[in-house]
Design a protein around this motif. Structure first.
Motif, PDB file in Angstrom:
ATOM      1  N   MET B 169       2.258   8.868 -90.734  1.00  0.00           N
ATOM      2  CA  MET B 169       2.374   8.753 -89.183  1.00  0.00           C
ATOM      3  C   MET B 169       0.836   8.395 -88.813  1.00  0.00           C
ATOM      4  N   PHE B 171      -0.726   5.970 -90.171  1.00  0.00           N
ATOM      5  CA  PHE B 171      -0.864   4.583 -90.453  1.00  0.00           C
ATOM      6  C   PHE B 171       0.104   3.834 -89.414  1.00  0.00           C
ATOM      7  N   GLN B 172       1.358   4.655 -88.893  1.00  0.00           N
ATOM      8  CA  GLN B 172       2.084   4.244 -87.960  1.00  0.00           C
ATOM      9  C   GLN B 172       1.114   3.918 -86.500  1.00  0.00           C
ATOM     10  N   GLN B 173       0.526   5.094 -86.312  1.00  0.00           N
ATOM     11  CA  GLN B 173      -0.336   5.054 -84.964  1.00  0.00           C
ATOM     12  C   GLN B 173      -1.352   4.015 -85.034  1.00  0.00           C
TER      13      GLN B 173
END
Lengths: 310, 316
Positions: B169, B171-173
Motif C-alpha cells: 500500500m 508503494f501504491q501511495q
C-alpha cells in the motif's frame, strides 16, 4: 577525501565513548540502514498491526479504513478455514523440519569423514538451495506428472499398480510439497551441520575411543549433545522458513486441489492479495507471528540446560 | 597523509589470519590426521567404499533432477516424456533457447535485464548500508545503540506476508507500485546483512581501530581502511546471499508488479504455463536452466566464501 566526510571530533574526552570512537559517528554510520529499516520494516510492521484492527480493502482507498477493534481476531477464532490452514502448516513444518534436519545431519556426518569426491558431493547437495523455487517447481511438476512423470513410471516399473497422483491429489499434495521442500533444504542444513562438526574438539573422541566407546555411543554421548545449539538454531530457522513458505506452494498447487495444501502463508496471500481483505490477512500474519515466536522461545528454553556448551 | 601506511601496518601483521576465515579451516586436517589410525584398521577400506557408494547414490537424487532439466531443455516437447528416458538428447534442440531468449513479445532477455537491475543495485546497496551499520553496532559506542539493535533483532521473525501488505500500500501511495523500485528499495536495507556484518566485525580486535585512531585517522578512515578489509570474505558472502535472494525472489515481484515488461526471471518463468495449465516442457526447462546459470557461476566461483558465511551466520 574519505576522511573528510566525518571530521575527527575536537572535544576528545567528552565525545568519545568507551570504545574510543566518537558518539555522533555511531549514529551517522547506522543512519542509512536505519532509515531503510524504519521505512521498509518497522513502519510496515506497526502499520500491519494497525491494519489488523481495521476492516479495509485497498480498493476503497485510505478513506475507506474503518476501525473494527478485535473483530478480525474474533473472526479468525471462529474461522474453520483458518484453523485447517494452521493444522496444515503444523503438519508441513512438523514433518518437513525434522525430515530436512535429519537428512542434513546424515549428509553432514558422512561428509565429515573420508568419502570419495567430498567437495563435489558438497556442491551437489547444495544445488537445490540456490535454484529458484520456480525452476525447482518446473522440474518436479514434470517429474511428478501423474501419468507421464518419471517418478511414477519408475514406481510402476517396480510394481506399484496405482502410484499416487502427487500434486494433483487431495491426499498427496501437501506430502509432495513436504518432500520437495525437504529435498531442497537438506543441503543447506548439511552445510551448517558440517561446519559445526568440524569445529568439535577431537580430544573428547580420543578419550571416548580409549574407553572403548563404539561409533553409536560416541555419537549419542558426544556428537549429538555438542550439536544441540546448531540443532536449535536450524530448527528455529527451518520452522520460520516453513511457516512463511510460499513460492513452491503458490506455483505448484495454488493451495489445492481443493484447499488440501493451503497453508497459513498461502491463505494470508489469498486473503490479502486476491480477496483484498487486508485487515483479515494482517490479523492472520500476527497470529502466525505469535505462534512462531512462542515455538521459538520453547525451542530455546528446551536447548538451555542441555548440550555440552550450556 | 602518513596515516595510510601506518594503518596498513597492523592490518597485515595481526589481522587476517586470525579472523578472515570464519569457518575453522584448520581443525579439518587435524581431525583427519587424528582419525587416520582408524582408517588403518582392517575392514575400514570396505567401510570407505560402502559409505562412498551409498552417499553418491543418495546424491543422485539431488543431481539427476537437474541433469534431467538440462537434458530436457534440449529436447522437442514430445521427447521430454519419451520412454525410456534418453539422457543425451537427439536431435539436440537448441531452438528452445532461441525461442525463450528471442521469441514472443517479452523474452528471457527482458526478464534477465530486470532481475540484474534489481539484484545488482540491491547487492551494492545492501553491502554499503549493512557494512556501515554492522560496523557501528559492533565497534562504535553510542547512546541507544543496544536498544536500536534489539529493535532490529525483534523484527527478525516477523512473517514476510505481514510486511508485504503495508509495503504494497505504501508503494501504491508513492506511485512506485509496478516499478522496479518496489523491489529494489527493500533489498537495499536488510536486517540479515546487518547481523552478518556485525558478527564479522565483532571478531576483529578493537585494538586495531584504537591504534589507527591514535595515529590520527578519522572514523570513516578507520572503518574503510582498517576494519572493512578484515571482513572481505563476509562481504563476498553477503554479496552472494543478497544476490541469490533477490534473484530468486518470487513473492515480492508477484505482488508488486503487473506489467510483463517489468517481470523478473522467476515471475517470467511462470509464463511458460499457459492459461489452461498446459505447459511447453522444453521451453520451461530452457527457461529454468537459463535462470540458474548466473547463480551457478557465482556459486562455483565463490563457493568457499559462501559456505564460510553460512557457517558463521549459523553458529554464533
Amino acid at each position: 577525501m574519505s576522511a573528510a566526510v566525518l571530521p575527527a571530533p575536537i572535544g576528545r574526552r567528552r565525545r568519545r565513548g568507551p570504545g574510543g570512537a566518537s558518539v555522533t559517528a555511531g549514529w551517522l554510520f547506522i543512519l542509512p540502514n536505519l532509515l531503510g529499516f524504519l521505512a521498509f520494516t518497522l513502519v510496515p510492521l506497526v502499520s500491519g498491526i494497525g491494519i489488523s484492527f481495521t476492516d479495509w480493502n485497498v480498493i476503497s482507498g485510505l478513506s475507506g479504513i474503518r476501525f473494527v477493534g478485535l473483530d478480525n481476531f474474533a473472526g479468525l477464532v471462529k474461522d474453520a478455514e483458518f484453523w485447517q490452514a494452521v493444522g496444515r502448516t503444523g503438519l508441513y513444518a512438523g514433518v518437513g523440519v525434522p525430515l530436512t534436519m535429519m537428512g542434513g545431519l546424515i549428509i553432514a556426518l558422512c561428509l565429515n569423514g573420508p568419502v570419495f569426491g567430498r567437495s563435489a558431493l558438497r556442491v551437489i547437495f547444495f544445488i537445490p538451495h540456490i535454484v529458484s523455487s520456480i525452476a525447482i517447481g518446473f522440474v518436479w511438476l514434470l517429474l511428478l506428472h501423474p501419468s507421464s512423470g518419471l517418478v511414477n513410471l519408475a514406481l510402476k516399473e517396480i510394481g506399484a499398480a496405482q502410484p499416487p497422483t502427487w500434486l494433483v491429489s487431495q491426499d498427496w499434495s501437501l506430502a509432495s510439497l513436504i518432500l520437495i521442500t525437504s529435498w531442497a533444504g537438506m543441503g543447506f542444513h548439511a552445510v551448517i551441520y558440517l561446519s559445526a562438526l568440524q569445529a568439535l574438539p577431537t580430544d573428547l573422541y580420543e578419550a571416548a575411543e580409549l574407553d572403548g566407546a563404539g561409533p553409536w555411543h560416541r555419537f549419542t554421548a558426544i556428537t549429538w549433545p555438542s550439536l544441540m545449539p546448531t540443532t536449535t538454531f536450524l530448527a528455529i530457522m527451518s520452522m520460520i522458513g516453513h511457516s512463511q513458505g510460499f513460492g513452491l506452494i503458490a506455483f505448484l498447487t495454488q493451495g489445492g486441489p481443493g484447499d488440501s495444501s493451503t497453508t497459513l502463508s498461502y491463505l494470508m496471500y489469498q486473503n490479502g492479495f486476491q480477496y483484498y481483505r487486508f485487515g483479515y490477512a494482517a490479523a492472520m500474519g500476527i497470529m502466525s507471528f505469535l505462534g512462531v515466536l512462542l515455538l521459538s522461545a520453547f525451542f530455546w528454553r528446551f536447548q538451555r540446560g542441555r548440550g555440552l556448551y550450556s | 597523509m602518513s596515516g595510510a601506511s601506518m594503518d596498513s601496518g597492523p592490518v597485515t601483521v595481526t589481522g587476517p589470519r586470525a579472523v578472515a576465515s570464519p569457518v575453522p579451516a584448520r581443525p579439518v586436517p587435524v581431525n583427519r590426521s587424528r582419525r587416520a589410525p582408524q582408517s588403518r584398521r582392517p575392514g575400514s577400506r570396505v567401510g570407505y567404499v560402502v559409505k562412498s557408494v551409498l552417499l553418491w547414490a543418495f546424491a543422485m537424487l539431488f543431481l539427476l533432477p537437474f541433469v534431467w532439466m538440462l537434458s530436457s531443455s534440449l529436447k522437442r516437447n514430445l521427447d521430454v516424456f519419451a520412454i525410456p528416458v534418453r539422457w543425451i538428447p537427439s536431435p539436440v534442440e537448441w531452438k528452445n533457447y532461441v525461442e525463450v531468449w528471442t521469441g514472443g513479445a517479452v523474452t528471457m532477455a527482458v526478464f534477465f535485464a530486470n532481475s540484474l537491475t534489481v539484484s545488482l543495485i540491491g547487492v551494492v546497496g545492501d553491502l554499503t548500508t549493512s557494512a556501515m551499520a554492522g560496523y557501528a553496532f559492533a565497534r562504535l559506542t553510542f547512546r541507544g545503540r543496544d536498544k536500536v539493535f534489539l529493535l532490529y533483532v525483534a523484527t527478525a521473525i516477523v512473517p514476510m506476508q505481514l510486511l508485504l501488505i503495508p509495503r504494497f500500500m505504501f508503494f501504491q501511495q508513492l506511485g512506485l507500485y509496478n516499478t522496479l523500485w518496489a523491489l529494489i528499495l527493500p533489498g537495499i536495507f536488510t536486517v540479515f546483512g546487518t547481523f552478518l556484518v556485525r558478527q564479522a566485525f565483532l571478531a576483529v580486535p578493537a585494538e586495531l581501530g584504537e591504534a589507527a585512531r591514535i595515529d590520527g585517522a578519522g572514523e570513516w578512515r578507520v572503518f574503510s581502511r582498517v576494519y572493512l578489509p578484515q571482513i572481505r570474505p563476509t562481504l563476498a558472502a553477503l554479496a552472494i546471499i543478497s544476490f541469490v535472494g533477490s534473484w530468486n525472489d518470487y513473492e515480492g515481484p508477484l505482488i508488486m508488479l503487473s506489467d510483463q515488461n517489468l517481470y523478473t526471471v522467476p515471475l517470467g518463468l511462470t509464463r511458460f504455463v499457459d492459461a489452461d495449465g498446459g505447459l511447453s516442457a522444453g521451453l520451461a526447462m530452457a527457461g529454468s536452466v537459463s535462470s540458474v546459470i548466473p547463480i551457478l557461476i557465482i556459486f562455483l566461483v565463490f563457493q568457499r566464501q559462501f559456505v564460510a558465511a553460512l557457517a558463521t551466520s549459523g553458529l554464533k
